[in-house]
Design a protein around this motif. Sequence first.
Motif, PDB file in Angstrom:
ATOM      1  N   GLU A 205      41.213  39.815  42.166  1.00 15.23           N
ATOM      2  CA  GLU A 205      42.607  39.950  42.015  1.00 15.23           C
ATOM      3  C   GLU A 205      42.984  40.204  43.625  1.00 15.23           C
ATOM      4  N   ILE A 206      44.092  39.578  44.075  1.00 13.63           N
ATOM      5  CA  ILE A 206      44.713  39.868  45.404  1.00 13.63           C
ATOM      6  C   ILE A 206      45.379  41.106  45.182  1.00 13.63           C
ATOM      7  N   LYS A 207      45.349  41.830  46.141  1.00 15.02           N
ATOM      8  CA  LYS A 207      46.005  43.338  45.925  1.00 15.02           C
ATOM      9  C   LYS A 207      46.822  43.915  47.018  1.00 15.02           C
ATOM     10  N   ASN A 208      47.012  43.204  48.014  1.00 11.88           N
ATOM     11  CA  ASN A 208      47.866  43.406  49.283  1.00 11.88           C
ATOM     12  C   ASN A 208      49.085  44.007  49.311  1.00 11.88           C
ATOM     13  N   ASN A 209      49.813  43.703  48.270  1.00  9.68           N
ATOM     14  CA  ASN A 209      51.091  44.433  47.945  1.00  9.68           C
ATOM     15  C   ASN A 209      51.536  45.009  46.480  1.00  9.68           C
ATOM     16  N   GLY A 210      50.497  46.145  46.271  1.00 18.51           N
ATOM     17  CA  GLY A 210      50.567  46.708  45.071  1.00 18.51           C
ATOM     18  C   GLY A 210      49.814  45.804  44.072  1.00 18.51           C
ATOM     19  N   ASN A 211      50.223  46.235  42.274  1.00 23.08           N
ATOM     20  CA  ASN A 211      49.422  46.105  41.374  1.00 23.08           C
ATOM     21  C   ASN A 211      50.073  44.669  40.670  1.00 23.08           C
ATOM     22  N   LEU A 212      51.178  44.173  40.966  1.00 27.23           N
ATOM     23  CA  LEU A 212      51.672  42.875  40.385  1.00 27.23           C
ATOM     24  C   LEU A 212      50.908  41.746  40.957  1.00 27.23           C
ATOM     25  N   PHE A 213      51.004  40.350  40.189  1.00 23.69           N
ATOM     26  CA  PHE A 213      50.351  39.333  40.352  1.00 23.69           C
ATOM     27  C   PHE A 213      50.373  38.770  41.791  1.00 23.69           C
ATOM     28  N   GLN A 214      49.526  38.445  42.504  1.00 20.11           N
ATOM     29  CA  GLN A 214      49.551  37.868  43.887  1.00 20.11           C
ATOM     30  C   GLN A 214      48.431  36.502  43.998  1.00 20.11           C
ATOM     31  N   GLY A 215      47.997  36.161  42.925  1.00 19.33           N
ATOM     32  CA  GLY A 215      47.224  34.967  42.978  1.00 19.33           C
ATOM     33  C   GLY A 215      45.791  35.562  42.701  1.00 19.33           C
ATOM     34  N   VAL A 216      44.890  34.694  42.462  1.00 21.78           N
ATOM     35  CA  VAL A 216      43.350  34.923  42.362  1.00 21.78           C
ATOM     36  C   VAL A 216      42.713  34.364  43.553  1.00 21.78           C
ATOM     37  N   ALA A 217      41.937  35.137  44.274  1.00 17.99           N
ATOM     38  CA  ALA A 217      41.146  34.960  45.478  1.00 17.99           C
ATOM     39  C   ALA A 217      39.652  34.428  45.125  1.00 17.99           C
ATOM     40  N   CYS A 218      38.954  33.521  45.792  1.00 17.69           N
ATOM     41  CA  CYS A 218      37.708  33.018  45.542  1.00 17.69           C
ATOM     42  C   CYS A 218      37.027  33.023  47.053  1.00 17.69           C
ATOM     43  N   TYR A 219      35.894  33.747  46.961  1.00 18.53           N
ATOM     44  CA  TYR A 219      34.710  33.739  48.019  1.00 18.53           C
ATOM     45  C   TYR A 219      33.585  33.233  47.437  1.00 18.53           C
ATOM     46  N   SER A 220      32.490  32.948  48.385  1.00 13.75           N
ATOM     47  CA  SER A 220      31.376  32.436  47.958  1.00 13.75           C
ATOM     48  C   SER A 220      30.222  33.118  49.092  1.00 13.75           C
ATOM     49  N   THR A 221      29.041  33.260  48.509  1.00 17.51           N
ATOM     50  CA  THR A 221      28.059  33.951  49.293  1.00 17.51           C
ATOM     51  C   THR A 221      26.738  33.557  48.841  1.00 17.51           C
ATOM     52  N   THR A 222      25.655  33.623  49.732  1.00 13.97           N
ATOM     53  CA  THR A 222      24.316  33.532  49.216  1.00 13.97           C
ATOM     54  C   THR A 222      23.418  34.974  49.239  1.00 13.97           C
ATOM     55  N   ASP A 223      24.211  35.867  49.716  1.00 15.32           N
ATOM     56  CA  ASP A 223      23.462  37.112  49.979  1.00 15.32           C
ATOM     57  C   ASP A 223      24.071  38.420  49.451  1.00 15.32           C
ATOM     58  N   PHE A 224      25.533  38.060  49.396  1.00 17.13           N
ATOM     59  CA  PHE A 224      26.237  39.300  48.974  1.00 17.13           C
ATOM     60  C   PHE A 224      26.865  40.118  50.163  1.00 17.13           C
ATOM     61  N   VAL A 225      26.306  39.648  51.402  1.00 19.95           N
ATOM     62  CA  VAL A 225      26.746  40.305  52.692  1.00 19.95           C
ATOM     63  C   VAL A 225      27.603  39.455  53.524  1.00 19.95           C
TER      64      VAL A 225
ATOM     65  N   PRO B  16      55.558  36.276  39.832  1.00 19.19           N
ATOM     66  CA  PRO B  16      55.067  37.498  40.517  1.00 19.19           C
ATOM     67  C   PRO B  16      55.580  38.900  40.081  1.00 19.19           C
ATOM     68  N   GLU B  17      56.121  38.750  38.909  1.00 21.85           N
ATOM     69  CA  GLU B  17      56.647  39.959  38.220  1.00 21.85           C
ATOM     70  C   GLU B  17      55.739  40.549  37.147  1.00 21.85           C
ATOM     71  N   ARG B  18      54.573  39.555  36.679  1.00 15.60           N
ATOM     72  CA  ARG B  18      53.487  39.981  35.988  1.00 15.60           C
ATOM     73  C   ARG B  18      52.528  40.685  36.395  1.00 15.60           C
ATOM     74  N   ILE B  19      51.604  41.346  35.523  1.00 14.95           N
ATOM     75  CA  ILE B  19      50.515  42.059  35.627  1.00 14.95           C
ATOM     76  C   ILE B  19      49.455  40.956  35.264  1.00 14.95           C
ATOM     77  N   ILE B  20      48.532  40.432  36.200  1.00 17.14           N
ATOM     78  CA  ILE B  20      47.401  39.549  35.695  1.00 17.14           C
ATOM     79  C   ILE B  20      46.289  40.124  36.362  1.00 17.14           C
ATOM     80  N   GLU B  21      45.154  40.277  35.616  1.00 13.14           N
ATOM     81  CA  GLU B  21      43.803  40.990  36.074  1.00 13.14           C
ATOM     82  C   GLU B  21      42.623  40.305  35.834  1.00 13.14           C
ATOM     83  N   ARG B  22      41.566  40.968  36.226  1.00 12.81           N
ATOM     84  CA  ARG B  22      40.165  40.548  35.811  1.00 12.81           C
ATOM     85  C   ARG B  22      39.752  38.826  35.691  1.00 12.81           C
ATOM     86  N   PRO B  23      39.679  38.223  36.912  1.00 12.50           N
ATOM     87  CA  PRO B  23      39.580  36.912  36.576  1.00 12.50           C
ATOM     88  C   PRO B  23      38.157  36.660  36.735  1.00 12.50           C
ATOM     89  N   LYS B  24      37.526  35.872  35.635  1.00 13.01           N
ATOM     90  CA  LYS B  24      36.271  35.510  35.182  1.00 13.01           C
ATOM     91  C   LYS B  24      36.085  34.128  35.019  1.00 13.01           C
TER      92      LYS B  24
END
Length: 304
Positions: free
Chosen positions: A37-57, A77-85
């Motif tokens: 969850e992108i949370k830069n501006n509070g708890n309402l929906f701001q999109g889903v971010a993706c990052y990738s890694t080979t070592d979690f560092v 943008p007025e919705r609550i959307i959480e827990r992307p899987k």
Amino acid sequence: MAIMQGAQLFRDTNGEVAQLHGIGVQRFGDRWYAYGEIKNNGNLFQGVACYSTTDFVTWRNEGTVLEVGEDGSITGPERIIERPKVMRCPQTGKYVMYLHVDGKGDYAYAHIGTAISDAPTGPFEFLNTMQFRGYESRDIGVFQDEDGVGYILSEDRPHGTHIYRLSDDYLSIVEDVICLRGTNYWAGYESPILIKKDGVYYWFGSCLTGWDCNDNMFATATDLHGPWSDFTPFTPEGSHTYQSQCDIIVPLDGADQWHAGRFLYIGDRWNPDDLGNSPLVTLPIDIDDRRAVLQWRDSWDNTL
């Protein structure tokens, strides 16, 4: 070496805080892909971010893979959307994202949302929302078994937490496998996690205490239909899971995810006043022989 801290802010290769709140992680090919969850501006929906890694560092920013929709839309943008899987459906080859989709600044809607993509890095196309037989759905988790069957775990305040079996295309629910409340506890567990190791299922979850942390619990079974053991803490009682809420447990090694020997626990340490800079608790968790033990470490080496 891949040194991790017991609690930390993941940062991408540009030095920016990775927006991986409510994180979901899957391995596709030779990389792990994390969705948050992108949370830069509070708890309402701001999109889903993706990052990738080979070592979690070291984290590579793969961009915003599900964008905010238009005002008034289900992903507006007025919705609550959480827990992307995200899981990859073996029947179709598609990557399917599941979300907790709720109301306009409230938790009155309580549906599961689905989105689909041809690649783990998106873009994901939002499809629809659903409730199975009208049951509420708030926090969710996902699990893919060895036979390729997919499942959604869904917290339903009036009834408990469900394990739902998905259709072959992963886009609908076909069975309510089981619904449980906690042991000596009035509700089910939110932020649910399901993993499997050597034929034993481990079900993890968090009690309902709002932004405050609690002693998260786990139970085990050899069949998803049960019987399930009592739910018990996997950290010292009163530690409040080292001030975190469980998000995901990642198998790190082994020939496949169902026979791993090492696991990584990731949990949110929510800061309600600055959600975008809420750190993650990242610790090795010992899982074997129907036991799960999470011990605090200030730092540790996650060399894979």
